[in-house]
Design an enzyme around this catalytic site. Structure first.
Site, PDB file in Angstrom:
ATOM      1  N   CYS A 111       2.529  -8.472  -5.667  1.00 37.09           N
ATOM      2  CA  CYS A 111       3.290  -7.213  -5.762  1.00 37.09           C
ATOM      3  C   CYS A 111       4.394  -7.271  -6.814  1.00 37.09           C
ATOM      4  CB  CYS A 111       3.842  -6.825  -4.396  1.00 37.09           C
ATOM      5  SG  CYS A 111       5.181  -7.859  -3.768  1.00 37.09           S
ATOM      6  N   HIS A 117       8.243  -6.686  -0.258  1.00 36.83           N
ATOM      7  CA  HIS A 117       7.174  -5.988  -0.976  1.00 36.83           C
ATOM      8  C   HIS A 117       7.790  -4.960  -1.924  1.00 36.83           C
ATOM      9  CE1 HIS A 117       2.988  -4.866  -1.605  1.00 36.83           C
ATOM     10  NE2 HIS A 117       3.384  -3.603  -1.624  1.00 36.83           N
ATOM     11  N   HIS A 134       0.830  -0.125  -6.296  1.00 36.10           N
ATOM     12  CA  HIS A 134       1.278  -1.457  -5.882  1.00 36.10           C
ATOM     13  C   HIS A 134       0.082  -2.383  -5.715  1.00 36.10           C
ATOM     14  CE1 HIS A 134       0.661  -1.238  -1.231  1.00 36.10           C
ATOM     15  NE2 HIS A 134      -0.145  -0.389  -1.816  1.00 36.10           N
TER      16      HIS A 134
END
Length: 350
Positions: free
Chosen positions: A265, A313, A325
């Site tokens: 990520c 994240h 993402h």
């Protein structure tokens, strides 16, 4: 005389019955633990499996960000060690030249019948120790003393560099041990996730895979074009980052990867802004402090959006309440709504 009584014969059938009852009771106790709860693991529904797998992926990603941070520090430590070694090598070369010059002076004096104490430094096996002699400075001539003082300074500098390199090496070894711990955690979580997924039938796995695929491709079709999203970005750098993220849709998630063909990520957001000429830190918990915080209502395409309480994240906002993402190993880089995960904050870095 007392009558001798025969011992009563136990019924084989009665003994067998009691034994069977004991075995049955023991078996029941083993199965229920005397509290009515069986030890057999209950069969999970596909939805329960997915929930557990998602949780394992989130925990693995948190460990991945810690791994990324430790790796960044380890890489920086290696570079510092190389720099210290280069400095030490240059100073050692300079020191050797200075000692050779003193040696030439010593040889000349020796040919003339004497060896000045100051020049004995060049011939000493332990120059630094020799320099500690209490009478040395008084017995050395001004020019020779200046040369010897320079040598002594260089010796000290080299020792300091070696000491600093030793400290860096100790720190590097600690970081390497930390990397191993985080890697073990990550692989353990991912292995557990794979074990859960294996329990699903081929049809159930295909259904979950199809849902992830529709999310990664269908979302792109439902959104405005990359050019339109980029046009809404606050500046050219943010627009370039958005365009890069669109171009990477469908790329696989690989923990620790920063592109160009696979990402985790924070690796995706770092690569997107690197393409735009902006240098971002490696980890989510560092990226959130890399720019100006913005509220959810202020979001513009190109902003970084963060999730979970541990800031584990990150995605790249593209407008309309959605982001691009790199989610986890079960799905490629894709478009997803912000509400897919617990929102933690946002930063504008460009």
């Amino acid at each position: 005389m007392a009558a001798h009584r025969k011992p009563r014969q136990r019924s084989a059938g009665g003994n067998t019955a009691r034994t069977a009852w004991t075995i049955a009771l023991t078996g029941a106790a083993t199965a229920t633990g005397f509290n009515g709860t069986g030890h057999a693991e209950p069969q999970l529904t596909p939805a329960q499996v997915k929930a557990k797998v998602d949780k394992l992926y989130q925990e693995a990603e948190a460990a991945t960000e810690k791994y990324n941070g430790a790796k960044e520090q380890a890489d920086a430590g290696r570079q510092r060690i190389r720099n210290l070694q280069d400095q030490a090598a240059r100073k050692t070369e300079k020191l050797n030249a200075a000692r050779e010059a003193l040696g030439s002076m010593a040889a000349a004096q020796y040919r003339d019948g004497g060896l000045d104490p100051a020049l004995q430094l060049a011939l000493s096996e332990d120059p630094d120790r020799y320099l500690d002699g209490a009478e040395f400075a008084e017995r050395a001539g001004n020019r020779q003393a200046s040369s010897v003082a320079s040598v002594r300074k260089q010796l000290r500098e080299i020792e300091q560099l070696r000491g600093a390199a030793h400290v860096e090496l100790t720190s590097l070894r600690s970081r390497q041990a930390e990397l191993k711990r985080h890697k073990k955690t990550i692989t353990g979580k991912l292995d557990s996730a794979r074990t859960l997924l294996i329990r699903l039938t081929a049809e159930e796995q295909a259904r979950l895979d199809d849902r992830a695929t529709r999310s990664s491709t269908g979302g792109r079709d439902a959104l405005a074009s990359p050019g339109s999203a980029a046009a809404q970005a606050p500046n050219a750098r943010a627009a370039a980052a958005v365009s890069y993220a669109y171009a990477k849709l469908g790329s696989p998630y690989v923990w620790g990867a920063t592109g160009p063909n696979a990402f985790d990520c924070s690796g995706l957001t770092q690569a997107a802004y690197r393409e735009a000429g902006v240098s971002l830190p490696r980890t989510t918990y560092a990226q959130i402090d890399a720019g100006r915080r913005v509220s959810r209502s202020e979001l513009r395409p190109g902003d970084l959006v963060f999730f979970y309480s541990g800031i584990s994240h990150v995605g790249l906002y593209i407008g309309n309440g959605q982001m691009i993402h790199a989610p986890n190993p079960s799905a490629p880089v894709r478009v997803a709504p912000l509400d897919e995960m617990p929102f933690a904050g946002a930063t504008r870095v460009a």
